[in-house]
Design a protein around this motif. Structure first.
Motif, PDB file in Angstrom:
ATOM      1  N   GLY A   1       0.807  -1.219   0.000  1.00 53.73           N
ATOM      2  CA  GLY A   1       0.000   0.000   0.000  1.00 53.73           C
ATOM      3  C   GLY A   1       0.831   1.255   0.000  1.00 53.73           C
ATOM      4  O   GLY A   1       0.326   2.332  -0.319  1.00 53.73           O
TER       5      GLY A   1
ATOM      6  N   VAL B   1      -6.328   2.811  -0.177  1.00 53.97           N
ATOM      7  CA  VAL B   1      -5.774   1.461  -0.149  1.00 53.97           C
ATOM      8  C   VAL B   1      -5.145   1.158   1.208  1.00 53.97           C
ATOM      9  O   VAL B   1      -5.321   0.061   1.762  1.00 53.97           O
ATOM     10  CB  VAL B   1      -4.725   1.275  -1.273  1.00 53.97           C
ATOM     11  CG1 VAL B   1      -4.047  -0.083  -1.149  1.00 53.97           C
ATOM     12  CG2 VAL B   1      -5.389   1.410  -2.637  1.00 53.97           C
TER      13      VAL B   1
ATOM     14  N   SER C   1      -4.183   5.900  -3.342  1.00 54.44           N
ATOM     15  CA  SER C   1      -3.457   5.031  -2.406  1.00 54.44           C
ATOM     16  C   SER C   1      -3.862   5.288  -0.962  1.00 54.44           C
ATOM     17  O   SER C   1      -3.693   4.419  -0.102  1.00 54.44           O
ATOM     18  CB  SER C   1      -1.940   5.223  -2.563  1.00 54.44           C
ATOM     19  OG  SER C   1      -1.520   6.486  -2.070  1.00 54.44           O
TER      20      SER C   1
ATOM     21  N   ALA D   1      -8.728  -1.466  -3.000  1.00 53.84           N
ATOM     22  CA  ALA D   1      -8.826  -1.678  -1.553  1.00 53.84           C
ATOM     23  C   ALA D   1      -9.841  -2.768  -1.223  1.00 53.84           C
ATOM     24  O   ALA D   1      -9.798  -3.362  -0.145  1.00 53.84           O
ATOM     25  CB  ALA D   1      -9.210  -0.368  -0.858  1.00 53.84           C
TER      26      ALA D   1
END
Length: 272
Positions: free
Chosen positions: A20, A235, A232, A128
């Motif tokens: 991640g 995530v 991100s 995710a």
């Protein structure tokens, strides 16, 4: 030799161990992203001596970190997962204003660039919800898994160079992350060599492509990079921590991440 790159490699190496978190994002925070791409793509040119002065200390820092801290990162993720993730969450959020300033978003971005940013961010954020299946750890090589590990290293390294995209997360999706961490922590040299070879080839190919696109389609690439970084966040967001000590630790870790990102951004601004 630019020996200060050893500590930069240390930070990039730490990030590359965590699914991640993107090494490319950390390179942006450190202000060396463009030069990293140029040095990797130029290493196999006539000017390789100039680039190795930059790359070798960086590679030493990354390599030492991967070998020395794989067990520590594994321990932190298992025992202090949320604070660890919140620290990197702070780092990532802290770099967004810096990259926006570099991209001159208010001046250069048009409506299409913001749409591209949102689409890329949404695409990455959707990962995710992907739950990788547990894969058995590979400890010995066969012809088939050698090819698979090499290609996984290649795919992971291409992701590592893109800010916002985690090479470790790609390895996780491919079912190779456990094998890579186990190989590093147990010094399984054959496995390390195979994955490492894929990583090196991926770095060479993708650095040339990304550098070309940044030069040719600068605003669109910055929109993609910002979209990847924003995506991100979703995530690596580990959820709201429990009240009490976990919550306090997570808040402190998040604020520390913001402070560290701001420190590096300020240092880079003062040297340019």
């Amino acid at each position: 030799m630019e020996w200060k790159n050893i500590y930069r490699g240390f930070l990039i190496g730490i990030s590359d161990l965590i699914p991640g978190v993107s090494g490319g994002t950390i390179a942006f925070i450190l202000g060396i992203y463009d030069r990293l791409l140029v040095s990797i793509s130029g290493f196999f040119s006539r000017e390789w001596k100039k680039h190795i002065r930059f790359l070798l200390p960086l590679a030493i820092g990354i390599g030492l970190t991967l070998l020395l801290f794989s067990k520590l990162i594994d321990f932190l993720l298992k025992n202090y997962h949320q604070p660890t993730q919140f620290f990197f969450l702070g780092l990532i959020i802290g770099v967004i204003p810096f990259i926006s300033k570099q991209a001159k978003v208010t001046k250069n971005f048009r409506f299409g660039h913001f749409i591209l940013l949102l689409l890329v961010g949404a695409a990455l954020a959707s990962t995710a919800f992907i739950k990788p299946e547990d894969a058995s750890v590979i400890t010995s090589l066969t012809f088939q898994n050698t090819i698979g590990l090499f290609l996984a290293g290649w795919a992971g390294s291409m992701a590592m160079l893109l800010p916002g995209v985690s090479g470790s997360f790609v390895l996780l999706l491919l079912g190779v992350y456990g094998t890579a961490i186990n190989a590093l922590s147990t010094l399984n040299i054959p496995i390390i060599i195979v994955i490492g070879a894929g990583v090196i080839v991926g770095f060479i190919v993708s650095s040339k492509a990304i550098h070309y696109l940044l030069g040719r389609f600068t605003n669109s690439m910055f929109a993609i990079i910002l979209g990847l970084i924003v995506g991100s966040i979703f995530v690596i967001y580990p959820g709201i921590p429990e009240s009490g000590t976990p919550f306090v630790m997570s808040v402190i870790a998040f604020i520390t991440g913001l402070i560290v990102a701001n420190m590096f951004n300020s240092a880079d601004t003062s040297t340019t």
